[in-house]
Design an enzyme around this catalytic site. Structure first.
Site, PDB file in Angstrom:
ATOM      1  N   GLY A   1     -12.744  -3.650   1.387  1.00 25.70           N
ATOM      2  CA  GLY A   1     -14.144  -3.220   1.427  1.00 25.70           C
ATOM      3  C   GLY A   1     -14.478  -2.256   0.290  1.00 25.70           C
ATOM      4  O   GLY A   1     -15.578  -2.315  -0.284  1.00 25.70           O
TER       5      GLY A   1
ATOM      6  N   LYS B   1     -17.397 -14.775   4.693  1.00 28.59           N
ATOM      7  CA  LYS B   1     -18.813 -14.441   4.785  1.00 28.59           C
ATOM      8  C   LYS B   1     -19.506 -14.148   3.471  1.00 28.59           C
ATOM      9  O   LYS B   1     -18.991 -13.395   2.644  1.00 28.59           O
ATOM     10  CB  LYS B   1     -18.964 -13.210   5.677  1.00 28.59           C
ATOM     11  CG  LYS B   1     -18.684 -13.478   7.126  1.00 28.59           C
ATOM     12  CD  LYS B   1     -19.237 -12.328   7.925  1.00 28.59           C
ATOM     13  CE  LYS B   1     -18.650 -12.225   9.296  1.00 28.59           C
ATOM     14  NZ  LYS B   1     -18.510 -10.829   9.665  1.00 28.59           N
TER      15      LYS B   1
ATOM     16  N   GLY C   1      -7.986  -6.982   0.718  1.00 25.07           N
ATOM     17  CA  GLY C   1      -6.851  -6.993   1.624  1.00 25.07           C
ATOM     18  C   GLY C   1      -6.167  -8.343   1.719  1.00 25.07           C
ATOM     19  O   GLY C   1      -5.014  -8.493   1.304  1.00 25.07           O
TER      20      GLY C   1
ATOM     21  N   ARG D   1       0.828  -1.207   0.000  1.00 26.86           N
ATOM     22  CA  ARG D   1       0.000   0.000   0.000  1.00 26.86           C
ATOM     23  C   ARG D   1       0.866   1.262   0.000  1.00 26.86           C
ATOM     24  O   ARG D   1       0.453   2.300  -0.509  1.00 26.86           O
ATOM     25  CB  ARG D   1      -0.945   0.002   1.206  1.00 26.86           C
ATOM     26  CG  ARG D   1      -2.190  -0.818   0.950  1.00 26.86           C
ATOM     27  CD  ARG D   1      -3.129  -0.764   2.129  1.00 26.86           C
ATOM     28  NE  ARG D   1      -4.467  -1.173   1.744  1.00 26.86           N
ATOM     29  CZ  ARG D   1      -5.480  -1.259   2.600  1.00 26.86           C
ATOM     30  NH1 ARG D   1      -5.314  -0.969   3.866  1.00 26.86           N
ATOM     31  NH2 ARG D   1      -6.669  -1.630   2.174  1.00 26.86           N
TER      32      ARG D   1
END
Ligand code: 3PG
Ligand code: MG
Length: 398
Positions: free
Chosen positions: A375, A199, A352, A38
């Site tokens: 996200g 999830k 990520g 990053r």
């Protein structure tokens, strides 16, 4: 992209506040940065500004300190790493606002770089406070958003600050939006999406939005258990989202209606416990016993996924195929990463943990693009506007 970028604004000698996403993973014990991707990803913007003689003021969050100073979440190691990579000294303040930050900015010369301390040491950041945004804005003449990974958050340094300064996109933000935008709008077909992670709920919006666009949808990782359960398989002690069984069924029906070829695991690795000492066994999905849990995809599933992926011209991958942190449950994820790196297709890695896997395996430069967003990528591919992009100046129409 219809937003102005650093290229569309005069930056020479200006104080430029650049919101970056230096939320890098840290080693739990030593606090060392375990993946600096990053930081490296923002170099094009930082170098662009240095080369044009801007006075560069970087700001970022690190972790979730929840409005308090947390010593191990200070940005000093990040500034050190950036200094090494840039080959020039990057100073760091002890507070992102206030008189010390003001003084440091004042003494900043053209072409120099300063990093402000962790924004989230102030709860005002996440509360999207006007006062806090103004305090940041006072330090600068221009605002640049290069924090794609945080652009889905309506925080002060991402949205509110744009009310007080001319605000444009950085080069990383531009690249992310262009690359992800093109797989959303006009991907080369066949287009395959490979989705894993824990999830279903994190990914529903994205899955629904891409249903009409993908040709293949391959589902692995923890979330596959919810799909298998929805199809009435015994899944033992695997964690599932019982409130998402209908969602999973609905997604499978939508896939069928849209002619999307949806593949679930046909075999899985199972274990009695989630530890590195656990015994791992491969079983077909019909033969999972009640005391076992799914920890990875199996070899036949990898083969099946490969059969489809090798046909694809575009592949997007988000989410590990198993519990990657435990080495013996990481085989499926590793096999898939290798496989993707060998494809002739456009390969885009989102998220990520998926990006960390690919970097960890030394395969990042074998992929077409590794997104810095988790996200944010999911939200963008879910067809949602990112608040941090919305607030930037629009390109002038001719
Ligand atoms: C991320 O790593 O997801 C971004 O840096 C945003 O951080 P957050 O999820 O803590 O808001
Ligand atoms: Mg996050």
């Amino acid at each position: 992209m219809n937003k102005m970028t650093v290229r569309d604004i005069e930056v020479s000698d200006k104080r430029v506040l650049v919101r970056v996403d230096f939320n890098v993973p840290l080693d739990e014990k030593t606090g060392a940065i375990t993946d600096d991707s990053r930081i490296r990803a923002t170099l094009p913007t930082i170098n662009y500004l240095i080369d044009r003689g801007a006075r560069v003021i970087l700001c970022s969050h690190l972790g979730r300190p929840e409005g308090k100073v947390v010593e191990k979440l200070r940005l000093v190691p990040v500034a050190q790493r950036l200094s090494q990579i840039l080959g020039q000294q990057v100073g760091v303040t002890t507070n992102c606002i206030g008189s010390e930050a003001g003084k440091s900015v004042k003494s900043l010369k053209s072409g120099e770089v300063l990093l402000l301390e962790n924004l989230r040491f102030h709860s005002a950041e996440e509360m999207d406070s006007t006062l806090f945004a103004r305090a940041l804005a006072r330090l600068a003449d221009i605002y640049v958003n290069d924090a794609f990974g945080t652009s889905h958050r309506s925080h002060a340094s991402i949205v509110r600050v744009a009310e007080y300064l001319p605000s444009v996109a950085g080069l990383l933000l531009e690249k992310e939006l262009k690359t992800l935008g093109s797989i959303l709008e006009n991907p080369a077909h066949p287009f395959g999406e490979l989705i894993g992670g824990a999830k279903v709920s994190d990914k529903v919006g994205m899955l629904e939005n891409i249903m009409g666009k993908v040709d293949y949808l391959l589902i692995g990782g923890g979330m596959a258990a919810t799909f298998l359960k929805a199809k009435s398989y015994e899944i033992g002690l695997s964690l599932i989202e019982t409130d998402r069984l209908d969602t999973a069924l609905g997604l499978m029906q939508t896939a069928a209606r849209n002619g999307v070829h949806l593949l679930l695991p046909v075999d899985v690795a199972v274990a009695d416990e989630l530890s590195s000492k656990a015994k791992v066994k491969v079983v077909s999905v019909e033969n999972i016993s009640p005391h076992q849990r799914i920890v990875d995809i199996g070899p036949q599933t990898i083969k099946n996924f490969y059969q489809e992926l090798r046909r694809c011209k575009t592949v997007f991958w988000n989410g590990p195929m198993g519990i990657y942190e435990i080495p013996q449950f990481a085989e499926g994820t590793k096999a898939i990463a290798k496989l993707l790196s060998s494809l002739k297709a456009t390969t885009v890695i989102g998220g990520g943990s998926t990006a960390e896997v690919v970097t960890d395996m030394g395969l990042a430069n074998k992929m077409t693009f590794v997104s810095t967003g988790g996200g944010a990528t999911l939200k963008f591919l879910g067809g949602k506007a990112l608040p941090g992009v919305e607030v930037l100046l629009n390109k002038k129409t001719q």
